[in-house]
Every structure is written in structure tokens, then in C-alpha cells.
Scaffold this motif. Structure first.
Motif, PDB file in Angstrom:
ATOM      1  N   ALA A 129     -39.099  -7.479  -6.220  1.00  0.00           N
ATOM      2  CA  ALA A 129     -39.464  -7.465  -7.645  1.00  0.00           C
ATOM      3  C   ALA A 129     -39.153  -6.073  -8.186  1.00  0.00           C
ATOM      4  O   ALA A 129     -39.812  -5.104  -7.831  1.00  0.00           O
ATOM      5  N   LEU A 130     -38.146  -5.973  -9.034  1.00  0.00           N
ATOM      6  CA  LEU A 130     -37.674  -4.644  -9.424  1.00  0.00           C
ATOM      7  C   LEU A 130     -38.692  -3.859 -10.247  1.00  0.00           C
ATOM      8  O   LEU A 130     -38.742  -2.641 -10.145  1.00  0.00           O
ATOM      9  N   ASP A 131     -39.531  -4.549 -11.060  1.00  0.00           N
ATOM     10  CA  ASP A 131     -40.515  -3.775 -11.827  1.00  0.00           C
ATOM     11  C   ASP A 131     -41.529  -3.110 -10.902  1.00  0.00           C
ATOM     12  O   ASP A 131     -41.900  -1.957 -11.102  1.00  0.00           O
ATOM     13  N   ARG A 132     -41.936  -3.833  -9.865  1.00  0.00           N
ATOM     14  CA  ARG A 132     -42.896  -3.236  -8.926  1.00  0.00           C
ATOM     15  C   ARG A 132     -42.222  -2.180  -8.054  1.00  0.00           C
ATOM     16  O   ARG A 132     -42.830  -1.169  -7.698  1.00  0.00           O
ATOM     17  N   LEU A 133     -40.966  -2.423  -7.694  1.00  0.00           N
ATOM     18  CA  LEU A 133     -40.222  -1.429  -6.921  1.00  0.00           C
ATOM     19  C   LEU A 133     -40.128  -0.129  -7.714  1.00  0.00           C
ATOM     20  O   LEU A 133     -40.293   0.970  -7.173  1.00  0.00           O
ATOM     21  N   GLN A 134     -39.882  -0.262  -9.006  1.00  0.00           N
ATOM     22  CA  GLN A 134     -39.774   0.907  -9.864  1.00  0.00           C
ATOM     23  C   GLN A 134     -41.085   1.694  -9.864  1.00  0.00           C
ATOM     24  O   GLN A 134     -41.075   2.921  -9.807  1.00  0.00           O
ATOM     25  N   GLU A 135     -42.211   0.955  -9.907  1.00  0.00           N
ATOM     26  CA  GLU A 135     -43.530   1.606  -9.824  1.00  0.00           C
ATOM     27  C   GLU A 135     -43.659   2.390  -8.526  1.00  0.00           C
ATOM     28  O   GLU A 135     -44.137   3.512  -8.503  1.00  0.00           O
ATOM     29  N   ALA A 136     -43.221   1.761  -7.430  1.00  0.00           N
ATOM     30  CA  ALA A 136     -43.326   2.401  -6.114  1.00  0.00           C
ATOM     31  C   ALA A 136     -42.459   3.661  -6.076  1.00  0.00           C
ATOM     32  O   ALA A 136     -42.848   4.674  -5.486  1.00  0.00           O
ATOM     33  N   LEU A 137     -41.295   3.599  -6.693  1.00  0.00           N
ATOM     34  CA  LEU A 137     -40.404   4.758  -6.698  1.00  0.00           C
ATOM     35  C   LEU A 137     -41.004   5.886  -7.538  1.00  0.00           C
ATOM     36  O   LEU A 137     -40.885   7.057  -7.176  1.00  0.00           O
TER      37      LEU A 137
END
Lengths: 399, 205
Positions: A309-317
Motif C-alpha cells: 500500500a503506497l500511502d502507508r509505505l510513504q508514511e513508513a518512509l
């Protein structure tokens, strides 16, 4: 106004997202996966074969012939449909990846935009632990390449806990309640149902301990001790092999067993996994084996895959301070509209150039301004350099 | 670890503080706290806030674990992991109505409740038609003619609307220890210790 749960993506975030998508695509391609793009709209009956609860809420429309169409709610089912329709005469295995948005009506509790982009991979035609391990390793590889730190992939299996529940010898009514409690992740209720149903105390305790926590010290030992049927033993050894292979691929530290792991999608049939990263409450990626799914499209081959899930990945980054840089800073060229050849020269030298009229009132840096026959270059934080075109070009080359 | 305690309208209940204290958790700092509050103790942080907020924070990974009421979990079905029944703040979610109005159940019950989701599932699950009416303080709803009955916690009805008669018990409620999905994987060791300590207190009592 835009509809609830939708959003616009603006620069520089859009550039960061593009960089994330590109980096993940490169990793997928490095493992031999080919990109597929499928239409936004599918026949509703196509998506419905997945028999998935999330579909109930999907957006539906009718075409001019009165067919019911649906906006896709995930990518796994369209990819299965596509494979069964177009690849039945091709040698197995097949490897596909996608970076694509799907859409579901927005629910504030789910903590996800209505339209969400997933980057995913599907490996079709292999039933072995090696195939599961490749997917888990590819997921770890992608997350590592992007710089997500401290992530963990919880590894579980549908086969184990369904066999576990079967092994308790409950009557149908209790069994149904138990599975429901399991789906609600309500362990006290599980305990009370099993308590009433006269399951032995030791078996019971061991069972809840195994289910309730993930990746604890003795999870695997407990699971083995509880394995009373061949199906359960097989499920465990399958998972152990997956873990060992992922470790061989170099990602052993990231993987933990979780025999209580549950997936909300009903098409999963064996190994399932979820990736978690510090600071993000919901999984940044999830996936698993779905051996029955392609059979519903009249091609009975196994499959395994996952989606990030790219939105959550972005949060993690963001949490890890590892958001990839968007495109290089844009050089604003006041007078560039009047001098397209010179703006072009700068672009060929590698600069992103936004040309504006000579008299434009511009406050951003870096800024290049034509002043009669000479130019003034104002880099952020530096002195203003004034000079002829050659001088300016030389100065920009050294930046 | 980041922990959340549901405190709706006051400090954490004494019975809960007793259990946490017996399990060796740093309760001294919490006993006199005035929610909402964020308390640092022994390397952990404790958030004292309304249950619904604590649960949201837990679900979204801002808290690792939370102690919240079962009523809230039943209503929200949030997908957190319910690990332990702490057996304090015992209560029941009940359906209550006006005493002896002589008429039978109407074909479509109008029920005022802070728990519309629960209410819907309970009645619809039994094949009964219901119209849940979202209402925060239900005591007045039947007197206003707004609803045929209410679904609420028994203790609240007994205190605020003692004239209502409990007709059906829907579910037993108490405080529960829940873990967010991420915490379950990322803090598994700490979580196991916490559950173990609380469990031994509960089993010893």
C-alpha cells in the motif's frame, strides 16, 4: 469539492511517489516480473468470483447495454482474470507486477484513502514453498531498497488455524462461533466458547498462546506441539521452509512466525504474510497464496502474490526519514520564454527549467534573470552572480 | 511501549489501577491523573483519554496497546487484537424499554442508543426489524416519544433512567487489553510479558 475520501496529489509529493513507484518497479523487474495494466472497469460478475466482503461496498455502474460494471477494488482478481483469459497456452510459471490504483468507498476507520495505489506482484503456476519465499523475499527486497528500517514480515498460514479449529472436534454451531470470534480477533470470546465446548484445558491454553501473539520466543515450538493432524504438520513445515529460504535470500531478520495471523480477504488458501513498519499502525503490505482463485476463471493453477500500500509505505518512509528525493530543483528563468533556445540549452545540460516572462515577479530560488544583455543568477543562499551567457553556463555546470 | 487507558469522564477506575499495580505497572503516576493526560513512567508512555480516541490511536499505530471497554469494541469492530479480559468495570449492554405499556413489540423497533452498529447487528441477527437512532444520553429518548426503547450499558440506565425495564441482555462488558495490528508484530516480546503478568494477577485473584 471532491468526493469523500478522495485526494489530489501535488508536487513535490507526486514526485516522491513517482520515485517510490519507479524504485519498486525496478525491483519487480529484477526478479523477472512483467508489468500489466488492466482496465478500471470490470464486469461486476468477474470481480464477484473472488467472493470477497470488500466487494459489497464497491462502486457499481451500468453500461448502455445494461451490464453491471464495477470499479476494481483490488488488483489480484483482475490479474487472475487476465492470466486465465490470455495465458493458458503459455509455459508456467507466470510473473506479473502492477503499480495501480484501486478504489473502495471511503471508511474513516480503515485509515486509507478511497482511491489507493498498490504496487504488487503475482507469481502464478507454482505450489511450492520456494514460490512463497520468492514473494516474501521480493517484498523485503523492495522495502529494503527504498530504505524502510525496522520492518517485520509476519508469516502465517490459513491452513494451520483452520486445521487447528477443526482438530478441536467442535459441533458446527460452536465451530462457526469460534471462527467468527477468530475473525473479530476476540481471544477472550474464543476462550469462553472453547471452555463451554469441553476442550481440554491444556490444549486450550496452548491454543490461545499460539494464536494470540506473533513472533514470540516459542511460537514455533508451541505450534508444533499443538499439531495433531498431518494437515497442521504440513502447514508448519511448509512455513518453516519458506522462512529458511527467505533467510537464505538474506532477509531472515525481517521474518517472524505468526500462527494467529488472519487475512481479511477470503480467497487466501495457504501461506499468508503482512509487513509492518515502525510508526504505521496497519500493514504496509500484505499477501498470500490463493490456489483456488484462478480455478474460478476455469484455469486451475496455484498462485501467490502480495501488494504494497503506497500511502502507508510513504508514511513508513517519512518515519524512517527516507523519502526519496523528487525531481531536482527547478531553475526559474525570467526571460526564458523570450529566449527558448537558451532555455533549451540549460535543459540539455540537465537542468529543469521553468521559463517565465522577463518582467515576472519571482521570489523562488534558484532564479536566473535576463537583464538587458547580461544575466543575474541567484542560487539559494549564495551570492548573486552577474555576467554573460557563457559565464552563467559555466557557473551552473559547477553546481 | 505506548499504552492507552480509556478514561471517559474521570480518572482511571480504581479497580483497574489495582490490577495494573498488582502486575507491577507504574500506577502511582496515574492514580491522581486528570485526563486527558500523557504520562511518562519507567520508559513507557501512558495516554489517558476517552476510549474512542484511545482505540483510534491504537488502530493507527500511535499507541501499541490500549485498555478499553468491550462495549466500544463491539460497536466499532476495529480489527485490533483483543488479548485479555481484565474483568473490571463489569457491566452489561442491555435492551431496555418503558414498563408495561401493554402493547406488543412494534413491527419496527425504534431504539435510541450510543451503539447503533451493535443494536443493528443484535436485532437484525435475530430477524427483528430495528431502526437504531444514534443518541448519546439515552435516558430521555423514550419519554420524548423518540424511541420504543434504548440499548445502553446497564449501569448507565440504572443511574439515569431507573424507570426503564431491562428486557434483554445483549452482551457482557468489561475492560479489555487490546493490541494494534502493528504492535502485535513489532513489539511481540514486550506484549507477551505484559499479557503474562496481567494474566497471572487475574488467575491468582
Amino acid at each position: 469539492m471532491i468526493p469523500e475520501g478522495m485526494r489530489d496529489v501535488l508536487p513535490p509529493e507526486s514526485g516522491q511517489l513517482r520515485a517510490i513507484e519507479t524504485a519498486l518497479s525496478r525491483r519487480f523487474e529484477a526478479y523477472g516480473y512483467g508489468e500489466v495494466r488492466t482496465p478500471w472497469l470490470e464486469y461486476a460478475e468477474t470481480l464477484e468470483v473472488a467472493d470477497d466482503d470488500t466487494l459489497e461496498a464497491g462502486y457499481r455502474i451500468h453500461d448502455q447495454q445494461g451490464n453491471q460494471l464495477m470499479l476494481r477494488t483490488d488488483m489480484t482478481v483482475p490479474v487472475a482474470r487476465l492470466a486465465a483469459a490470455r495465458f493458458q497456452d503459455k509455459p508456467l510459471p507466470l510473473r506479473f507486477y502492477y503499480v495501480a490504483p484501486s478504489i473502495r468507498p471511503w471508511a474513516p476507520q480503515r485509515s486509507q484513502d478511497g482511491e489507493f495505489v498498490q504496487a504488487g506482484a503475482e507469481l502464478l503456476g507454482l505450489r511450492s514453498p520456494q514460490a512463497d519465499a520468492e514473494c516474501v523475499a521480493l517484498l523485503c527486497d523492495g522495502l529494503t531498497a527504498l530504505g524502510v528500517r525496522g520492518f517485520r514480515v509476519a508469516l502465517g498460514t490459513v491452513a494451520y488455524y483452520t486445521a487447528l479449529v477443526d482438530s478441536l472436534g467442535l459441533v458446527d454451531d460452536d465451530r462457526g462461533k469460534l471462527l467468527e470470534a477468530l475473525a473479530d480477533r476476540d481471544y477472550p470470546l474464543l476462550e469462553s466458547i472453547a471452555g463451554k465446548a469441553d476442550v481440554s484445558d491444556d490444549a486450550l491454553k496452548a491454543l490461545w498462546r499460539t494464536l494470540e501473539l506473533s513472533g514470540t520466543r516459542d511460537g514455533l515450538a508451541q505450534a508444533r506441539k499443538l499439531a495433531s493432524s498431518d494437515a497442521m504438520k504440513e502447514a508448519i513445515e511448509h512455513l518453516v521452509e519458506v522462512r529458511d529460504l527467505v533467510a537464505e535470500a538474506g532477509f531472515g531478520d525481517a521474518v517472524v512466525f505468526d500462527f494467529g495471523l488472519l487475512q481479511d480477504l477470503s480467497y487466501y488458501s495457504g501461506t499468508i504474510f503482512e509487513a509492518y513498519a515502525p510508526g504505521v499502525g496497519l500493514p504496509i503490505a500484505s499477501g498470500g497464496r490463493y490456489d483456488g482463485l484462478l480455478g474460478r476463471f476455469d484455469w486451475d493453477i496455484p498462485g501467490v502474490g502480495f501488494a504494497i500500500a503506497l500511502d502507508r509505505l510513504q508514511e513508513a518512509l517519512e518515519e524512517a526519514g527516507a523519502v526519496p528525493a523528487a525531481a531536482p530543483a527547478t531553475l526559474v528563468f525570467a526571460g526564458g520564454l523570450e529566449e527558448p533556445a537558451r532555455a533549451g540549452e540549460l535543459r540539455r545540460a540537465g537542468w529543469a527549467v521553468a521559463a517565465v516572462p522577463e518582467d515576472a515577479d519571482v521570489a523562488t530560488r534558484p532564479l536566473l534573470r535576463r537583464q538587458g544583455l547580461s544575466y543575474a543568477l541567484d542560487m539559494a543562499g549564495g551570492d548573486i552572480l552577474t555576467g554573460g551567457w557563457r559565464e552563467i553556463l559555466r557557473a551552473l555546470e559547477h553546481r | 511501549m505506548r499504552l492507552g487507558l480509556a478514561c471517559d469522564g474521570g480518572p482511571p477506575p480504581a479497580a483497574l489501577i489495582d490490577v495494573l499495580g498488582a502486575a507491577g505497572l507504574p500506577v502511582a503516576a496515574m492514580a491522581g491523573a486528570d485526563p486527558p493526560a500523557l504520562i511518562q513512567a519507567e520508559g513507557d508512555s501512558w495516554a489517558l483519554a476517552p476510549g474512542a480516541d484511545v482505540l483510534t490511536a491504537c488502530l493507527r499505530g500511535a499507541l501499541d496497546v490500549a485498555i478499553v471497554g468491550k462495549d466500544l469494541l463491539l460497536e466499532r469492530r476495529p480489527g485490533v487484537f483483543e488479548l485479555l479480559d481484565l474483568r473490571v468495570c463489569l457491566d452489561h449492554l442491555v435492551y431496555a424499554g418503558v414498563a408495561g405499556n401493554g402493547r406488543g413489540e412494534p413491527p419496527r423497533l425504534r431504539v435510541a442508543t450510543p451503539y447503533p452498529g451493535c443494536t443493528w447487528r443484535y436485532f437484525a441477527g435475530a430477524g427483528r426489524q430495528v431502526e437504531p437512532i444514534a443518541f448519546r444520553v439515552t435516558a430521555l429518548a423514550p419519554a420524548l416519544g423518540l424511541a420504543d426503547g434504548v440499548v445502553d450499558l446497564h449501569s448507565r440506565i440504572a443511574q439515569e433512567a431507573p424507570e426503564l425495564v431491562v428486557r434483554e441482555e445483549i452482551a457482557a462488558c468489561s475492560l479489555r487489553l487490546v493490541a494494534g495490528r502493528a504492535a502485535r508484530t513489532l513489539c511481540a516480546g514486550r506484549l507477551e510479558d505484559l499479557v503474562e503478568r496481567l494474566r497471572s494477577v487475574l488467575e491468582g485473584s
